[in-house]
Design a protein around this motif. Sequence first.
Motif, PDB file in Angstrom:
ATOM      1  N   THR A   3      -5.554   0.710  -1.907  1.00 27.44           N
ATOM      2  CA  THR A   3      -7.001   0.821  -1.962  1.00 27.44           C
ATOM      3  C   THR A   3      -7.542  -0.054  -0.841  1.00 27.44           C
ATOM      4  O   THR A   3      -7.204  -1.226  -0.758  1.00 27.44           O
ATOM      5  CB  THR A   3      -7.515   0.296  -3.319  1.00 27.44           C
ATOM      6  OG1 THR A   3      -6.856   1.026  -4.348  1.00 27.44           O
ATOM      7  CG2 THR A   3      -9.019   0.466  -3.437  1.00 27.44           C
ATOM      8  N   GLU A   6     -12.062  -3.070   1.800  1.00 28.22           N
ATOM      9  CA  GLU A   6     -13.526  -3.053   1.700  1.00 28.22           C
ATOM     10  C   GLU A   6     -14.005  -2.383   0.416  1.00 28.22           C
ATOM     11  O   GLU A   6     -15.132  -2.595  -0.003  1.00 28.22           O
ATOM     12  CB  GLU A   6     -14.164  -2.404   2.951  1.00 28.22           C
ATOM     13  CG  GLU A   6     -13.793  -0.973   3.228  1.00 28.22           C
ATOM     14  CD  GLU A   6     -12.472  -0.847   4.000  1.00 28.22           C
ATOM     15  OE1 GLU A   6     -12.175   0.262   4.436  1.00 28.22           O
ATOM     16  OE2 GLU A   6     -11.741  -1.840   4.139  1.00 28.22           O
ATOM     17  N   THR A   7     -13.164  -1.568  -0.227  1.00 26.50           N
ATOM     18  CA  THR A   7     -13.611  -0.939  -1.470  1.00 26.50           C
ATOM     19  C   THR A   7     -12.945  -1.543  -2.705  1.00 26.50           C
ATOM     20  O   THR A   7     -13.218  -1.145  -3.815  1.00 26.50           O
ATOM     21  CB  THR A   7     -13.312   0.571  -1.452  1.00 26.50           C
ATOM     22  OG1 THR A   7     -11.905   0.736  -1.326  1.00 26.50           O
ATOM     23  CG2 THR A   7     -14.010   1.274  -0.331  1.00 26.50           C
ATOM     24  N   ARG A   8     -12.080  -2.529  -2.482  1.00 28.65           N
ATOM     25  CA  ARG A   8     -11.295  -3.035  -3.607  1.00 28.65           C
ATOM     26  C   ARG A   8     -12.164  -3.787  -4.613  1.00 28.65           C
ATOM     27  O   ARG A   8     -12.004  -3.621  -5.821  1.00 28.65           O
ATOM     28  CB  ARG A   8     -10.166  -3.937  -3.094  1.00 28.65           C
ATOM     29  CG  ARG A   8      -8.934  -3.835  -3.953  1.00 28.65           C
ATOM     30  CD  ARG A   8      -7.791  -4.652  -3.409  1.00 28.65           C
ATOM     31  NE  ARG A   8      -6.964  -3.898  -2.481  1.00 28.65           N
ATOM     32  CZ  ARG A   8      -5.786  -4.319  -2.046  1.00 28.65           C
ATOM     33  NH1 ARG A   8      -5.300  -5.492  -2.461  1.00 28.65           N
ATOM     34  NH2 ARG A   8      -5.089  -3.604  -1.199  1.00 28.65           N
ATOM     35  N   GLY A  10     -15.268  -3.341  -5.262  1.00 31.25           N
ATOM     36  CA  GLY A  10     -16.035  -2.332  -5.992  1.00 31.25           C
ATOM     37  C   GLY A  10     -15.175  -1.612  -7.013  1.00 31.25           C
ATOM     38  O   GLY A  10     -15.621  -1.320  -8.130  1.00 31.25           O
ATOM     39  N   ALA A  11     -13.934  -1.345  -6.648  1.00 32.38           N
ATOM     40  CA  ALA A  11     -13.013  -0.680  -7.573  1.00 32.38           C
ATOM     41  C   ALA A  11     -12.753  -1.574  -8.789  1.00 32.38           C
ATOM     42  O   ALA A  11     -12.668  -1.087  -9.921  1.00 32.38           O
ATOM     43  CB  ALA A  11     -11.702  -0.343  -6.865  1.00 32.38           C
TER      44      ALA A  11
END
Length: 159
Positions: A3, A6-8, A10-11
Amino acid sequence: LSTPIETRAGAYRAVLRRIDALLEDESDWIAAMATVACELHNAFDHFDWTGFYRSEGADGLVIGPYQGGHGCLRIRRGHGVCGTAAAESRTVVVPDVWEFPGHIACSASTRSEIVVPIFGRAGRVMAVLDVDSDQLDAFRAEDVQGLEELCRDLGRRFG
Ligand code: SME
């Protein structure tokens, strides 16, 4: 593929919200561990083995609910990454398991690992959450933060 960094974060926010909703009316610890293992494992591509070891007696850990290939059934406190996290009451991140003396290789494909203790009443380590990755150096500050937050909640609710 991991993942992306930069989106981790948020995940993690999304999966922690989902876990919170799923466990809202649940008081059974085994049901909770099974649900958490499933949700986490399916949320992140860099998670290759995701599960729990429970403290048993003064110096043992016994496997709990998990996702992935089979894990060692029992680990002695102080041994391997899980036993070290339990004995030292701290999160242990191992970027390269080949460099960790005493690593217990349950799967030859494991390359990095994070283990987070779950504290129950009186600060006792009631269990550890173990995540193994088949990627070298897979775990970042976002993983430490997200998994520690989750484990704090679990300890408060089920400890
Ligand atoms: N690698 C872990 C053992 C547990 S499993 O691989 C599922 C350790 O050293 O604690």
